[in-house]
Structure formats: structure tokens, C-alpha cells
Design an enzyme around this catalytic site. Structure first.
Site, short mmCIF file in Angstrom:
data_model
loop_
_atom_site.label_atom_id
_atom_site.label_comp_id
_atom_site.label_asym_id
_atom_site.label_seq_id
_atom_site.Cartn_x
_atom_site.Cartn_y
_atom_site.Cartn_z
N HIS A 152 0.78 -1.20 0.10
CA HIS A 152 0.07 0.03 0.10
C HIS A 152 0.66 1.35 0.13
CE1 HIS A 152 -2.63 3.00 1.73
NE2 HIS A 152 -3.75 1.94 1.54
N ASP A 229 3.07 -3.84 7.99
CA ASP A 229 1.87 -3.23 7.84
C ASP A 229 0.93 -4.44 8.07
OD1 ASP A 229 -0.39 -2.29 6.78
OD2 ASP A 229 0.15 -1.76 4.84
N GLN A 232 -4.41 -5.13 7.41
CA GLN A 232 -5.50 -6.16 6.70
C GLN A 232 -5.47 -7.49 7.30
OE1 GLN A 232 -7.64 -5.45 4.38
NE2 GLN A 232 -6.99 -3.38 3.79
N LYS A 255 -10.35 -0.06 10.27
CA LYS A 255 -10.47 -1.41 9.38
C LYS A 255 -10.82 -2.78 10.40
CE LYS A 255 -7.03 -0.16 5.98
NZ LYS A 255 -8.12 0.61 4.88
N CYS A 395 -4.64 2.39 -3.61
CA CYS A 395 -3.54 2.92 -2.97
C CYS A 395 -2.42 1.95 -3.12
CB CYS A 395 -3.58 3.25 -1.45
SG CYS A 395 -4.90 4.60 -1.12
#
Lengths: 442, 153
Positions: A152, A229, A232, A255, A395
Site C-alpha cells: 500500500h 503493515d 489487513q 478497519k 492505494c
């Protein structure tokens, strides 16, 4: 720890959400009740962009303002104490949710801010800030920052900028035709000059889940920092950051069923303790004179100014909500949905998945292109059926470029997504090419 | 399909999207502009030639949704051969149409001037798509500025 969720466990099939449990979950989300234009029911398949919020999260935020609102970490009155307790209790809930200590969890405004915090701390250390302890973070021209083609923009652009500021070189490993990271490139890409290895735990485009182990092993071999990251992964999989062994990890509240405006940065304790501050001002200091300042220990050192207290409280409530459902059950339910989404897309002629087409190590996030129809137009036809998907580059422009497309449509599920919703999605998708006068259909 | 969908994707739009006019860049141009729609990655490169205050030619290359591609094609048909003052007037009228939230301009003279571009009336109902329809017009304005033709006029 590997993140394989497909392998049968020794304890048998992992627990999933039963029909009654799923119905109860849906009843917790007021927004899912609403209808759209022409009274159509909402089929929300855009949870990868932002999730909907359960009532407990909305209530927690409201309760904070109705009952406990006061400045935290200052003031000796009862209200201030209660507000501070709520704020720190939320930190403990979120920390425990990802398997770390509260002192290792820094509140940030979102995940992007968390990754930038690490990048700018390295920058400040490079400028000599943070004294002897921070010297380990200083970069020199020729040092290398390693990322992946799957990132991302939030886990790419901050490293590009850090490279420009310090003279370090940005390198990356590629993605194979299935959207999986090229682990075979890892050993060659990590060198003695590698100082940071920043990578996604799960791609927001391909849905591929990263096997973290080889990244951590390669980084440790050369003494590089790992930055994960986890935006998700945290909402959809059981995540234990200590077990994964990464040095830093960033994820967002919105999220994972929490509010916007809040995220968290995990940093291994000894690293946070040695890191210079980034944003400076009130609340993050010890002694301030007219010429210099000493800084508070972490996590407060990285939390300058008034914090997003009600949102943090909401994020804490979201972590508890997910923990009570059980992340094994959440992951099993979404694993089932991933299969349904892939089957739905595969059943419609002229539709191609960007990412793995099997459910192994994969989120219920499926990006696809429809031959002859731009993603924006795909999204419009789906919207007409009440189906909300994301369209665009999500993104992740370099990843789209890798697959030779400017944009994809992306359907992403969450804990509250049902089989019936994916059936509605399938039917709407089958109507896209015929609507534009192209062959195909159901 | 709902009526708002039929209004959005009028046959005129689908036809222009499928067989766009003015596509293909030249080696040189009086003015050129590259515009992107950052939300969806749509892109256009548009070239304009101006002679004696009149738009002599418009050429473009781009990728994007049917709304953006059709809008550039219609733009090509509308502005080639028109003087700069009229081109600016058309651009302004089209922007006003996009801001009408699908209601149209209720102005017969404007409708006559816009021709095929009236097919985009329904786009105004979908605020996320207005940018798609305006991408080419933004590029044209920028290309005209770069051509220096407005200063000569």
C-alpha cells in the site's frame, strides 16, 4: 509462526460462526440494516477500505463523552482519573489483542501515521537526535531500505521519502503472477547494508497473506529492523506480534470495526525506549527549559498533544468485541467467504482475478478486472444492485502496474458478511458485461 | 437496471466510449496536458492546436472509464473548429450541467450548444463520477493555457 489458516488443525476443523451467531453479529451493526436508492438492501463488500461498526463501539465512544470526558494524563480530579483509566484500559485491550504489552503500543491517528512515525524517528536519529541510544537507528548513504512491490502507498512512500532524506537506497522484492511475494528474491535482496525491511502482512489488493517468518529471519541475519503493515491482517486473522517477531507493526482502528482517527503502532520495547521523538510538544516531555527538553518514556514520548481519546476507547471496544467472537472463528468464517468470492468471480465469463485464485493463505479480499469494462463502470453497475465494492488502484499503483492494469474492482468481506450477500454480488457481476453490450453473463 | 443507471449510461455515451473520436497523439502540438483522476487512476494526455484564435485540432490518448472516455470524445466533436471564447463558454456550460445534480440546465440554448454532451446530464447525480466527465475538459483548459493562445487572442 506461519499464518497458514488452510491447514487442518490437530484439534479438527477450526470453529467458525454458526448461522445463529452470524445473525447475532449482523444485528450488532446498525448500518447493515439500512437500504439504498430504490429501497435496495445494502451488500457491503468494501470492508477492506473501512469496516462497519458494532453498537458496542458506538456506545463506548458515546459513553466516554457522556460519562467520562476529561483531559487524560493531567489533572487530579475524579473525572480526569476515570478518563485516563478508560484511555489506558483501551490501550491494554488493543495491546492484548495483538499479543503485546501496553507499554509497546503507541496511539497514532491511523496506520499511515504509525509507519511515518518510524520513518521520521529514523530520520531524526540520522540527524543525531536521541543521543547515543538512538545511534543504532541512524542511516548513511548506501544503506538500504527493503520493501515489496505489493505495498500500500502507506508502506512505500514514507520509505521513498526517508531514502531521499538520508541518501539510503530503496530496494524491493517483486510479486509473482499469482500475487504472492517473491520469497525467492528475499535472500538476494537483503544485504549487509539493509537497515529496514518493511512489508505487508496481507495485501489489500491480492488478499495474499505473507509468511512473515522468512522476512524476520532475513532481517535478523543482517540486523535490520522489520516494519509490518498489519492493517489487513489484524481485523481478519489471529495476530500475535511477539510470536511473529517483528520490530514494528502498524494497524488502524477503522478497519477492525473501530472508529476512524485512531490507529496503533507496536514497537518492541527496547526500540521504542531508544527512539527519538517525532512530533513534539505537550504531554510527551519530562523537563522543559527555555533551551531544551527531556522526553517521557514510551509510549507517551510518541503521543504529543491531546490524544483521540474517545476513538481510542472505541478501538479498545472493537478489540474486545473481536476477541470475544474469537479470531479463530472470525478467520474461519472469512476463509469460507474467500472461497465463495473466488467461486463467484470464477463463474462469470470475462472476469479475471488479480491475486491468488486458491484460498490458501488468503483473505476474503478479491480484486478483479472485467474484460472490456473499466473498474469504475463495474462498480457503478454493482452499486445499482446495492453492492458496494471498491474501484481504483486501492492505494497500490505499483502493484496494479505490475499486472498491467490501472484499476481493479475489489470485493472484501468481514466478519458480518453472509453467503447470501456474495450470491447477490455474483448475480450483479454477471450482469456487467451484458449491460455494456459485451458477451458473457451468467 | 434502475432508471438512474439508464440515464447515466445513455447510448450516446456507450457509443462514444466504444468508438471515441480524436484518439491518437501527434508528434507536436501547440499545447499539451496530462491529467489524472487520482481516485481511480484514469489518465488523459490531450493535445490542442490553435490557429488565429480557433481550435484547429484536438488529439488525445487515455485510459479510463466509459464516462471519462466518452466525455473526451464528445469534447473533441464540440470544440474543434470553434473560437476560444466559444470553447470557454462550452466548458463553463458543461461544468454547470455537471453541477446540476442530474436536473439539467433547463435552458434550450445551452442544450443546443452542448449537443451529445447533454447525454451526460445523469452523471451529475453521481458525485463520484463528475470528475470522470470533467477530466478531458480540465486537460483542454490546461493545454490551452500552455499553448499561449489565450494571450495571443
Amino acid at each position: 509462526m506461519t499464518s497458514t489458516i488452510d491447514a487442518p488443525s490437530d484439534l479438527g476443523t477450526p470453529r467458525t460462526l454458526g448461522a445463529a451467531e452470524l445473525a447475532a453479529v449482523r444485528a450488532d451493526f446498525p448500518l447493515l440494516e439500512r437500504t439504498l436508492r430504490d429501497g435496495r438492501p445494502l451488500v457491503y463488500l468494501d470492508s477492506g477500505a473501512t469496516s462497519q461498526k458494532p453498537e458496542v463501539v458506538l456506545d463506548a465512544e458515546q459513553d466516554f463523552y457522556v460519562q467520562r470526558n476529561a483531559a487524560v494524563h493531567r489533572g487530579a480530579h475524579q473525572l480526569a482519573e476515570e478518563a485516563t483509566e478508560a484511555f489506558e484500559d483501551a490501550r491494554a485491550r488493543v495491546a492484548s489483542f495483538v499479543g503485546v504489552s501496553p507499554g509497546e503500543l503507541v496511539w497514532t491517528s491511523n496506520a499511515t501515521a504509525g509507519i511515518n512515525l518510524v520513518a521520521y524517528a529514523l530520520s531524526n536519529a540520522t540527524l543525531g537526535r536521541g543521543g547515543e541510544a538512538a545511534r543504532r537507528f541512524a542511516l548513511a548513504p548506501g544503506d538500504e531500505l527493503l520493501v515489496t512491490e505489493s505495498e500500500h502507498h502507506a508502506n512505500l512512500v514514507p520509505w521513498q521519502e526517508l531514502a531521499f532524506r538520508t541518501g539510503a537506497t530503496l530496494r524491493w522484492i517483486g510479486v509473482d503472477d499469482d500475487g504472492r511475494l517473491r520469497l525467492d528474491e528475499l535472500d538476494g535482496a537483503v544485504t549487509d547494508r539493509t537497515r529496514v525491511v518493511a512489508f505487508t502482512h496481507a495485501s489489500n489488493v491480492t488478499g495474499a497473506i505473507t509468511d512473515v517468518t522468512p522476512f524476520v529471519a532475513a532481517a535478523r541475519r543482517v540486523g535490520a529492523l522489520t516494519v509490518l503493515d498489519a492493517c489487513q491482517s489484524v481485523p481478519h486473522l489471529p495476530v500475535d506480534l511477539h510470536a511473529l517477531g517483528v520490530d514494528f507493526a502498524a494497524f488502524s482502528g477503522h478497519k477492525m470495526l473501530g472508529p476512524t482517527g485512531v490507529g496503533a503502532l507496536y514497537g518492541r520495547r527496547e526500540l521504542l525506549e531508544a527512539m527519538p521523538p517525532v512530533t513534539t510538544g505537550g504531554s510527551m516531555v519530562e523537563v522543559v527549559t527555555m533551551t531544551e527538553t527531556t522526553y517521557a518514556p514510551p509510549p507517551q514520548r510518541f503521543e504529543a498533544g491531546t490524544q483521540m481519546v474517545s476513538q481510542a476507547v472505541g478501538m479498545g471496544a472493537a478489540a474486545t468485541y473481536l476477541a470475544e467472537l474469537g479470531m479463530d472463528a472470525v478467520a474461519a468464517h472469512e476463509h469460507h467467504l474467500a472461497g465463495l468470492l473466488l467461486d463467484a468471480v470464477a463463474s462469470v465469463p470475462g472476469v479475471r482475478v488479480i491475486g491468488p485464485t486458491d484460498t490458501r493463505d488468503r483473505l476474503a479480499a478479491v480484486s478483479f478486472v472485467v474484460d472490456g469494462v473499466h473498474a469504475h463502470d463495474v462498480g457503478q453497475v454493482l452499486d445499482d444492485a446495492g453492492v458496494a465494492v471498491r474501484v481504483g488502484h486501492h492505494c497500490a499503483q505499483p502493484l496494479h502496474r505490475r499486472f498491467g492494469v490501472a484499476a481493479t474492482a475489489r470485493a472484501t468481506a468481514a466478519v458480518y458478511t453472509t453467503d447470501e450477500e456474495i450470491a447477490v454480488f455474483r448475480e450483479a457481476l454477471a450482469g456487467v458485461r451484458p449491460f455494456f453490450g459485451l458477451g458473457g453473463g451468467a | 437496471m434502475t432508471s438512474s443507471m439508464e440515464q447515466l449510461y445513455q447510448q450516446v455515451i456507450l457509443d462514444h466510449a466504444k468508438f471515441p473520436h480524436g484518439r491518437g497523439l501527434g508528434a507536436r502540438a501547440d499545447g499539451q496536458s496530462h491529467q489524472v483522476n487520482p481516485t481511480c487512476g484514469d489518465e488523459v494526455t490531450l493535445q490542442v492546436d490553435v490557429a488565429s484564435g480557433v481550435v484547429d485540432d484536438v488529439r488525445w490518448e487515455g485510459q479510463g472509464c466509459s464516462i471519462s472516455q466518452a466525455s473526451i470524445s464528445v469534447l473533441h466533436d464540440l470544440v474543434v473548429g470553434q473560437d476560444l471564447a466559444h470553447v470557454d463558454h462550452l466548458a463553463e456550460t458543461f461544468r454547470a450541467l455537471m453541477q446540476s445534480r442530474g436536473a439539467g440546465l433547463d435552458d434550450e440554448a445551452a442544450e443546443d450548444e452542448l449537443g451529445d454532451a447533454n447525454a451526460f446530464t445523469g452523471v451529475g447525480k453521481f458525485s463520484a463520477r463528475v470528475k470522470c466527465a470533467l477530466l478531458g475538459w480540465t486537460a483542454l483548459n490546461d493545454a490551452l493555457i500552455k499553448s499561449g493562445a489565450r494571450e495571443d487572442a
